[in-house]
Write a protein that holds these residues in place. Structure first.
Motif, short mmCIF file in Angstrom:
data_model
loop_
_atom_site.label_atom_id
_atom_site.label_comp_id
_atom_site.label_asym_id
_atom_site.label_seq_id
_atom_site.Cartn_x
_atom_site.Cartn_y
_atom_site.Cartn_z
N SER A 102 -9.26 20.37 55.92
CA SER A 102 -8.30 20.51 56.91
C SER A 102 -8.64 21.28 58.16
CB SER A 102 -6.80 20.83 56.49
OG SER A 102 -5.95 20.84 57.29
N ALA A 159 0.74 20.25 52.87
CA ALA A 159 0.04 19.22 53.44
C ALA A 159 0.30 17.79 53.13
CB ALA A 159 -1.50 19.50 53.09
N SER A 190 -11.30 15.89 59.07
CA SER A 190 -10.04 16.62 58.51
C SER A 190 -9.33 15.72 57.79
CB SER A 190 -9.15 17.14 59.74
OG SER A 190 -8.01 17.81 59.03
#
Length: 112
Positions: free
Chosen positions: A48, A68, A82
């Motif tokens: 990420s 997340a 990402s």
């Protein structure tokens, strides 16, 4: 604020994971870190990009649990892919404060 129904919310897969690696991301347009987050055996480790450089350093991120979204499609951010969206909130100055569980929970648990 746009209303959504509960079924829309259920489609967003928000999980808890532990940051196992954090590095500066100098190629990013805005200051950011590259994170590697462990979401447990079902999901594994995911990358990420996070614009969280005001309140955090790579050293303070290692071992920290974060929330997340794990089911958005990956985004290419410069040379970095990402894979999950790390969640946070803007403080009064616009800097991001991470969303995290109050107590430690097993990696990979889904938000309820």
């Amino acid at each position: 604020m746009e209303e959504i129904n509960y079924l829309d919310f259920e489609r967003v897969d928000i999980r808890v994971g532990t940051v196992v690696e954090a590095k500066p991301f100098p190629e990013a347009r805005k200051p950011a870190f590259k994170l590697l987050i462990d979401f447990g055996p079902e999901i594994g480790q995911k990358k990420s990009s996070a614009q969280i450089t005001v309140h955090y350093t790579p050293e303070t991120l290692i071992g920290r649990q974060v929330l997340a979204v794990v089911n958005f499609p990956p985004r290419q951010i410069g040379p970095f892919r990402s894979e999950v969206l790390t969640l946070g909130f803007e403080d009064e100055t616009g800097a991001i404060v991470l969303a995290q569980p109050e107590r430690a929970v097993p990696n990979g648990r889904k938000i309820m």
